[in-house]
Write a protein that holds these residues in place. Structure first.
Motif, PDB file in Angstrom:
ATOM      1  N   PRO A  80     -13.282   5.421   8.566  1.00  0.00           N
ATOM      2  CA  PRO A  80     -11.893   4.993   8.707  1.00  0.00           C
ATOM      3  C   PRO A  80     -11.672   3.946   9.791  1.00  0.00           C
ATOM      4  O   PRO A  80     -10.572   3.424   9.926  1.00  0.00           O
ATOM      5  CB  PRO A  80     -11.169   6.297   9.053  1.00  0.00           C
ATOM      6  N   THR A  81     -12.718   3.637  10.575  1.00  0.00           N
ATOM      7  CA  THR A  81     -12.566   2.660  11.651  1.00  0.00           C
ATOM      8  C   THR A  81     -12.778   1.223  11.181  1.00  0.00           C
ATOM      9  O   THR A  81     -12.556   0.285  11.948  1.00  0.00           O
ATOM     10  CB  THR A  81     -13.553   2.955  12.794  1.00  0.00           C
ATOM     11  N   LEU A  82     -13.201   1.034   9.933  1.00  0.00           N
ATOM     12  CA  LEU A  82     -13.441  -0.319   9.430  1.00  0.00           C
ATOM     13  C   LEU A  82     -12.122  -1.075   9.286  1.00  0.00           C
ATOM     14  O   LEU A  82     -11.079  -0.470   9.017  1.00  0.00           O
ATOM     15  CB  LEU A  82     -14.154  -0.257   8.079  1.00  0.00           C
ATOM     16  N   PRO A  83     -12.158  -2.403   9.432  1.00  0.00           N
ATOM     17  CA  PRO A  83     -10.933  -3.197   9.244  1.00  0.00           C
ATOM     18  C   PRO A  83     -10.408  -3.063   7.815  1.00  0.00           C
ATOM     19  O   PRO A  83     -11.171  -2.834   6.871  1.00  0.00           O
ATOM     20  CB  PRO A  83     -11.385  -4.628   9.531  1.00  0.00           C
ATOM     21  N   LEU A  84      -9.106  -3.201   7.646  1.00  0.00           N
ATOM     22  CA  LEU A  84      -8.513  -3.121   6.316  1.00  0.00           C
ATOM     23  C   LEU A  84      -8.876  -4.360   5.504  1.00  0.00           C
ATOM     24  O   LEU A  84      -8.995  -5.459   6.051  1.00  0.00           O
ATOM     25  CB  LEU A  84      -6.995  -3.009   6.416  1.00  0.00           C
ATOM     26  N   PRO A  85      -9.060  -4.206   4.197  1.00  0.00           N
ATOM     27  CA  PRO A  85      -9.313  -5.373   3.345  1.00  0.00           C
ATOM     28  C   PRO A  85      -8.123  -6.343   3.403  1.00  0.00           C
ATOM     29  O   PRO A  85      -6.989  -5.939   3.683  1.00  0.00           O
ATOM     30  CB  PRO A  85      -9.461  -4.762   1.943  1.00  0.00           C
ATOM     31  N   PRO A  86      -8.369  -7.608   3.134  1.00  0.00           N
ATOM     32  CA  PRO A  86      -7.289  -8.602   3.172  1.00  0.00           C
ATOM     33  C   PRO A  86      -6.122  -8.204   2.262  1.00  0.00           C
ATOM     34  O   PRO A  86      -6.322  -7.751   1.131  1.00  0.00           O
ATOM     35  CB  PRO A  86      -7.965  -9.883   2.667  1.00  0.00           C
ATOM     36  N   GLY A  87      -4.936  -8.354   2.788  1.00  0.00           N
ATOM     37  CA  GLY A  87      -3.728  -8.116   1.990  1.00  0.00           C
ATOM     38  C   GLY A  87      -3.185  -6.714   2.036  1.00  0.00           C
ATOM     39  O   GLY A  87      -2.018  -6.488   1.687  1.00  0.00           O
ATOM     40  N   VAL A  88      -4.011  -5.740   2.466  1.00  0.00           N
ATOM     41  CA  VAL A  88      -3.563  -4.345   2.433  1.00  0.00           C
ATOM     42  C   VAL A  88      -2.464  -4.080   3.458  1.00  0.00           C
ATOM     43  O   VAL A  88      -1.407  -3.521   3.139  1.00  0.00           O
ATOM     44  CB  VAL A  88      -4.755  -3.384   2.647  1.00  0.00           C
ATOM     45  N   ALA A  89      -2.702  -4.464   4.710  1.00  0.00           N
ATOM     46  CA  ALA A  89      -1.714  -4.208   5.753  1.00  0.00           C
ATOM     47  C   ALA A  89      -0.395  -4.912   5.429  1.00  0.00           C
ATOM     48  O   ALA A  89       0.694  -4.328   5.593  1.00  0.00           O
ATOM     49  CB  ALA A  89      -2.236  -4.670   7.111  1.00  0.00           C
ATOM     50  N   GLU A  90      -0.481  -6.143   4.959  1.00  0.00           N
ATOM     51  CA  GLU A  90       0.736  -6.893   4.632  1.00  0.00           C
ATOM     52  C   GLU A  90       1.514  -6.217   3.506  1.00  0.00           C
ATOM     53  O   GLU A  90       2.755  -6.115   3.567  1.00  0.00           O
ATOM     54  CB  GLU A  90       0.377  -8.329   4.237  1.00  0.00           C
ATOM     55  N   ALA A  91       0.788  -5.759   2.478  1.00  0.00           N
ATOM     56  CA  ALA A  91       1.452  -5.105   1.345  1.00  0.00           C
ATOM     57  C   ALA A  91       2.131  -3.805   1.773  1.00  0.00           C
ATOM     58  O   ALA A  91       3.235  -3.482   1.317  1.00  0.00           O
ATOM     59  CB  ALA A  91       0.443  -4.839   0.231  1.00  0.00           C
ATOM     60  N   LEU A  92       1.467  -3.051   2.668  1.00  0.00           N
ATOM     61  CA  LEU A  92       2.050  -1.793   3.135  1.00  0.00           C
ATOM     62  C   LEU A  92       3.263  -2.047   4.034  1.00  0.00           C
ATOM     63  O   LEU A  92       4.274  -1.342   3.931  1.00  0.00           O
ATOM     64  CB  LEU A  92       0.995  -0.974   3.871  1.00  0.00           C
ATOM     65  N   ARG A  93       3.175  -3.031   4.883  1.00  0.00           N
ATOM     66  CA  ARG A  93       4.319  -3.338   5.751  1.00  0.00           C
ATOM     67  C   ARG A  93       5.521  -3.822   4.922  1.00  0.00           C
ATOM     68  O   ARG A  93       6.673  -3.467   5.213  1.00  0.00           O
ATOM     69  CB  ARG A  93       3.923  -4.370   6.802  1.00  0.00           C
ATOM     70  N   GLU A  94       5.239  -4.604   3.895  1.00  0.00           N
ATOM     71  CA  GLU A  94       6.325  -5.088   3.036  1.00  0.00           C
ATOM     72  C   GLU A  94       6.978  -3.921   2.290  1.00  0.00           C
ATOM     73  O   GLU A  94       8.216  -3.850   2.161  1.00  0.00           O
ATOM     74  CB  GLU A  94       5.797  -6.118   2.051  1.00  0.00           C
ATOM     75  N   ALA A  95       6.134  -2.999   1.802  1.00  0.00           N
ATOM     76  CA  ALA A  95       6.678  -1.833   1.107  1.00  0.00           C
ATOM     77  C   ALA A  95       7.532  -0.988   2.054  1.00  0.00           C
ATOM     78  O   ALA A  95       8.607  -0.501   1.675  1.00  0.00           O
ATOM     79  CB  ALA A  95       5.533  -0.997   0.528  1.00  0.00           C
ATOM     80  N   ALA A  96       7.046  -0.811   3.283  1.00  0.00           N
ATOM     81  CA  ALA A  96       7.808  -0.038   4.264  1.00  0.00           C
ATOM     82  C   ALA A  96       9.147  -0.694   4.556  1.00  0.00           C
ATOM     83  O   ALA A  96      10.183  -0.018   4.679  1.00  0.00           O
ATOM     84  CB  ALA A  96       6.998   0.112   5.541  1.00  0.00           C
ATOM     85  N   ALA A  97       9.166  -2.006   4.661  1.00  0.00           N
ATOM     86  CA  ALA A  97      10.408  -2.731   4.931  1.00  0.00           C
ATOM     87  C   ALA A  97      11.410  -2.559   3.793  1.00  0.00           C
ATOM     88  O   ALA A  97      12.632  -2.611   4.014  1.00  0.00           O
ATOM     89  CB  ALA A  97      10.110  -4.214   5.139  1.00  0.00           C
ATOM     90  N   ASN A  98      10.911  -2.290   2.597  1.00  0.00           N
ATOM     91  CA  ASN A  98      11.783  -2.079   1.436  1.00  0.00           C
ATOM     92  C   ASN A  98      12.183  -0.618   1.275  1.00  0.00           C
ATOM     93  O   ASN A  98      12.829  -0.249   0.280  1.00  0.00           O
ATOM     94  CB  ASN A  98      11.086  -2.571   0.166  1.00  0.00           C
ATOM     95  N   GLY A  99      11.766   0.238   2.231  1.00  0.00           N
ATOM     96  CA  GLY A  99      12.171   1.638   2.197  1.00  0.00           C
ATOM     97  C   GLY A  99      11.239   2.571   1.457  1.00  0.00           C
ATOM     98  O   GLY A  99      11.564   3.751   1.250  1.00  0.00           O
ATOM     99  N   THR A 100      10.069   2.093   1.045  1.00  0.00           N
ATOM    100  CA  THR A 100       9.119   2.943   0.327  1.00  0.00           C
ATOM    101  C   THR A 100       8.581   4.044   1.240  1.00  0.00           C
ATOM    102  O   THR A 100       8.260   3.798   2.399  1.00  0.00           O
ATOM    103  CB  THR A 100       7.939   2.107  -0.198  1.00  0.00           C
ATOM    104  N   ARG A 101       8.482   5.248   0.711  1.00  0.00           N
ATOM    105  CA  ARG A 101       7.884   6.356   1.462  1.00  0.00           C
ATOM    106  C   ARG A 101       6.368   6.203   1.449  1.00  0.00           C
ATOM    107  O   ARG A 101       5.773   5.945   0.399  1.00  0.00           O
ATOM    108  CB  ARG A 101       8.290   7.691   0.827  1.00  0.00           C
ATOM    109  N   ILE A 102       5.741   6.348   2.608  1.00  0.00           N
ATOM    110  CA  ILE A 102       4.289   6.199   2.722  1.00  0.00           C
ATOM    111  C   ILE A 102       3.724   7.439   3.382  1.00  0.00           C
ATOM    112  O   ILE A 102       4.256   7.923   4.398  1.00  0.00           O
ATOM    113  CB  ILE A 102       3.920   4.944   3.537  1.00  0.00           C
TER     114      ILE A 102
END
Length: 329
Positions: A80-102
């Protein structure tokens, strides 16, 4: 219909991936309809596969599924310490900003924390990884003693089976207790488990470097844990003053003599609860506690549940002797 996207990163832990899929797929409304649509997605999408221990997974959806989900589940990975693949963090942050439950499962909390979304929030993970999570992400308040944490929009769960506890909790929030209870029965799970993950934590005595002057004293304390030992008693056996003992003990073990002794007594009590039929009152005496009340209080403070609840959860099941089986045949 509520859409759940389960994110499968490379080297995903199979149980972390499958547990939420099963939980949400088992859910049924009173009229028999399924209230959830579950989609497995990955950064590779249909174009590639992700490893999952002894097998590989080809996810039908890519990261675009995160934007369409009402709930996103983040399973853990082998490292779990490996860096996130490209695009994953951005997609999750965008979903969170839209109110998605994570929600994260087990060490999926590392994936979650890597996005920055858990900063300032309380979170949990498998107890064995809690220290690493707290060290890597100091802005996250890590609680290793609970089965799951619900911050409203963001949830985190402890290891393995705690994912089911968290999913049942979310199902109850979405569709009520009756739907959650049905899902629990189909999953052969209690709707609510007693206690937190503190009951599963192994409490070893603090390590003492080999050859230190504390070794003989620690053995004596363990052998005499059932006695009503005071700090003065321990200091007298060590041939030093209480003040000097406290200082040397903390230097070599990282804790105090009485704290070490309390933990030794709890460990002895756990062994007796697991392996004997002795009543709690007798175990309290055998483990060195002054009274059953003091025993129950200390045990629950350390382990997270009562002695009786611990016995129900961890009692060793003895097989009957062959002659006993024959006699009852």
């Amino acid at each position: 219909m509520h859409t759940v996207a389960v994110l499968a990163l490379d080297r995903v832990i199979p149980f972390d991936l499958s547990a939420p899929i099963d939980a949400f797929n088992w859910a049924r409304l009173p009229d028999g309809r399924s209230p959830y649509r579950v989609r497995v997605c990955s950064p590779a999408g249909q174009a590639g596969e992700v490893g999952a221990g002894p097998f590989t997974v080809r996810a039908p959806y890519g990261l675009e599924a995160l934007a369409e989900a009402d709930t996103i589940i983040l399973p853990g990975t082998e490292d779990p310490t490996l860096p996130l693949p490209p695009g994953v963090a951005e997609a999750l942050r965008e979903a969170a900003a839209n109110g998605t439950r994570i929600a994260s499962v087990c060490v999926g909390a590392f994936v979650f924390a890597a996005t920055g979304l858990l900063n300032g929030h309380r979170a949990t993970t498998h107890w064995i990884a809690a220290g690493d999570l707290a060290a890597m992400y100091p802005e996250v308040e890590v609680d290793p003693n609970v089965l799951y944490v619900d911050n409203g929009q963001f949830l985190t769960s402890a290891g393995a089976a705690a994912a089911m506890d968290m999913c049942l909790h979310m199902i109850r929030l979405d569709y009520g207790s009756a739907v959650a209870a049905h899902t629990a029965r189909m999953s052969v799970m209690p709707l609510e488990r007693e206690g937190g993950q503190a009951q599963f934590i192994v409490h070893p005595q603090p390590p003492t470097p080999a050859g230190t002057t504390m070794e003989p004293l620690l053995r004596w304390m363990e052998e005499n844990a059932e006695r009503d030992l005071t700090l003065d008693d321990i200091a007298a056996h060590a041939g030093t003053s209480s003040r000097t003992l406290n200082r040397r003990f903390r230097e070599q073990t990282g804790t105090t003599p009485l704290q070490w002794l309390h933990l030794a007594r709890v460990r002895r009590a756990q062994h007796l609860l697991e392996n004997t039929d002795n009543p709690v009152e007798r175990i309290a005496h055998q483990a060195g506690f002054g009274s059953p009340t003091a025993f129950r209080d200390r045990f629950k403070r350390v382990v997270g549940i009562s002695p009786q609840a611990y016995r129900r959860a961890f009692r060793t099941r003895r097989r009957p002797r062959p002659e006993a089986r024959m006699a009852g045949a």
